[in-house]
Enzyme design. Sequence first.
Site, PDB file in Angstrom:
ATOM      1  N   ASP A  51      85.874  79.441   3.196  1.00  0.00           N
ATOM      2  CA  ASP A  51      86.183  79.279   1.781  1.00  0.00           C
ATOM      3  C   ASP A  51      85.955  80.636   1.146  1.00  0.00           C
ATOM      4  OD1 ASP A  51      87.100  77.246  -0.134  1.00  0.00           O
ATOM      5  OD2 ASP A  51      85.346  77.892  -1.268  1.00  0.00           O
ATOM      6  N   SER A  52      86.932  81.077   0.397  1.00  0.00           N
ATOM      7  CA  SER A  52      86.846  82.430  -0.135  1.00  0.00           C
ATOM      8  C   SER A  52      87.496  82.496  -1.494  1.00  0.00           C
ATOM      9  CB  SER A  52      87.526  83.403   0.843  1.00  0.00           C
ATOM     10  OG  SER A  52      88.794  82.922   1.230  1.00  0.00           O
TER      11      SER A  52
HETATM   12  P1  ITT Z   1      92.304  76.743   3.225  1.00  0.00           P
HETATM   13  O1  ITT Z   1      91.447  76.007   2.221  1.00  0.00           O
HETATM   14  O2  ITT Z   1      93.241  75.858   3.974  1.00  0.00           O
HETATM   15  O3  ITT Z   1      91.493  77.636   4.129  1.00  0.00           O
HETATM   16  P2  ITT Z   1      93.207  78.207   0.882  1.00  0.00           P
HETATM   17  O4  ITT Z   1      94.163  79.348   0.666  1.00  0.00           O
HETATM   18  O5  ITT Z   1      93.325  77.006  -0.002  1.00  0.00           O
HETATM   19  O6  ITT Z   1      93.286  77.764   2.422  1.00  0.00           O
HETATM   20  P3  ITT Z   1      90.608  78.842  -0.246  1.00  0.00           P
HETATM   21  O7  ITT Z   1      90.392  77.523  -0.919  1.00  0.00           O
HETATM   22  O8  ITT Z   1      89.442  79.473   0.479  1.00  0.00           O
HETATM   23  O9  ITT Z   1      91.755  78.811   0.830  1.00  0.00           O
HETATM   24  O10 ITT Z   1      91.152  79.852  -1.338  1.00  0.00           O
HETATM   25  C1  ITT Z   1      91.086  81.186  -1.114  1.00  0.00           C
HETATM   26  C2  ITT Z   1      91.982  81.907  -2.103  1.00  0.00           C
HETATM   27  O11 ITT Z   1      91.283  83.079  -2.562  1.00  0.00           O
HETATM   28  C3  ITT Z   1      93.235  82.407  -1.432  1.00  0.00           C
HETATM   29  O12 ITT Z   1      94.267  81.458  -1.483  1.00  0.00           O
HETATM   30  C4  ITT Z   1      93.522  83.676  -2.218  1.00  0.00           C
HETATM   31  O13 ITT Z   1      94.133  83.373  -3.421  1.00  0.00           O
HETATM   32  C5  ITT Z   1      92.126  84.201  -2.534  1.00  0.00           C
HETATM   33  N1  ITT Z   1      91.664  85.111  -1.472  1.00  0.00           N
HETATM   34  C6  ITT Z   1      90.713  84.864  -0.529  1.00  0.00           C
HETATM   35  N2  ITT Z   1      90.585  85.915   0.310  1.00  0.00           N
HETATM   36  C7  ITT Z   1      91.468  86.831  -0.098  1.00  0.00           C
HETATM   37  C8  ITT Z   1      91.833  88.111   0.375  1.00  0.00           C
HETATM   38  O14 ITT Z   1      91.281  88.638   1.455  1.00  0.00           O
HETATM   39  N3  ITT Z   1      92.779  88.780  -0.287  1.00  0.00           N
HETATM   40  C9  ITT Z   1      93.370  88.248  -1.370  1.00  0.00           C
HETATM   41  N4  ITT Z   1      93.108  87.048  -1.878  1.00  0.00           N
HETATM   42  C10 ITT Z   1      92.163  86.331  -1.243  1.00  0.00           C
END
Ligand code: ITT
Length: 191
Positions: A69-70
């Site tokens: 989660d990021s």
């Molecule tokens: P999963 O839950 O299936 O893993 P998700 O894209 O919904 O996929 P998250 O809920 O963790 O994942 O949301 C992370 C969002 O944060 C991601 O969609 C990007 O918008 C942003 N993000 C995370 N890491 C990033 C990175 O390295 N560079 C740019 N944006 C990032």
Amino acid sequence: MKDVMIATGNSNKVKEYREILEPLGYIVHDLKEIEHLEVEETGSTFAENALIKAENIKDIYGMIVIADDSGLEIEALDNQPGIHSARFLAGYDYDYKNKKILEMMKDETNRKARFVCAIALIDDKKHVFEGVMEGSIAYEMKGNNGFGYDPIFMTEEYGLTSAQLTSEQKNEISHRGKATRLLLEYLRRKK
Ligand code: ITT
């Protein structure tokens, strides 16, 4: 065990994990091979949400399963979009989302921001490995590499946005790179 399942629906995350783990001999699998991750992220922190995702599929595969989660925390916006980074302005593309953030930050002098990544791994215990990349919100979008909010995130190390970095440069300093290295340390110790 050298097989790792990345429990994510985000192919950009899978790509970054591949770049980091494959040179070390890991075989990286993703959900596309099998199914899609459909979990409600009801936690109030990155760590809680990462664990929710990992718990959801941990029993299904006979291999290491990790979930991430990021997101992007912007100080002047009360650390938003934060854990809502993927859902922020849902339905719009990142070109629009990034422009919108630049507009919201137009007159703001405090531009501090950070990317946070929590990786959850569940074996006989629950583990969370966290990495942070500090930086600031740029004044304009720059670069075509990376994904998501990378074009508006100015890195401290390079004075370039994370979308202007090569994948090697980004993985070296990124929240995901740092969290993965902590995970790898744990896996090495566990052997
Ligand atoms: P999963 O839950 O299936 O893993 P998700 O894209 O919904 O996929 P998250 O809920 O963790 O994942 O949301 C992370 C969002 O944060 C991601 O969609 C990007 O918008 C942003 N993000 C995370 N890491 C990033 C990175 O390295 N560079 C740019 N944006 C990032």
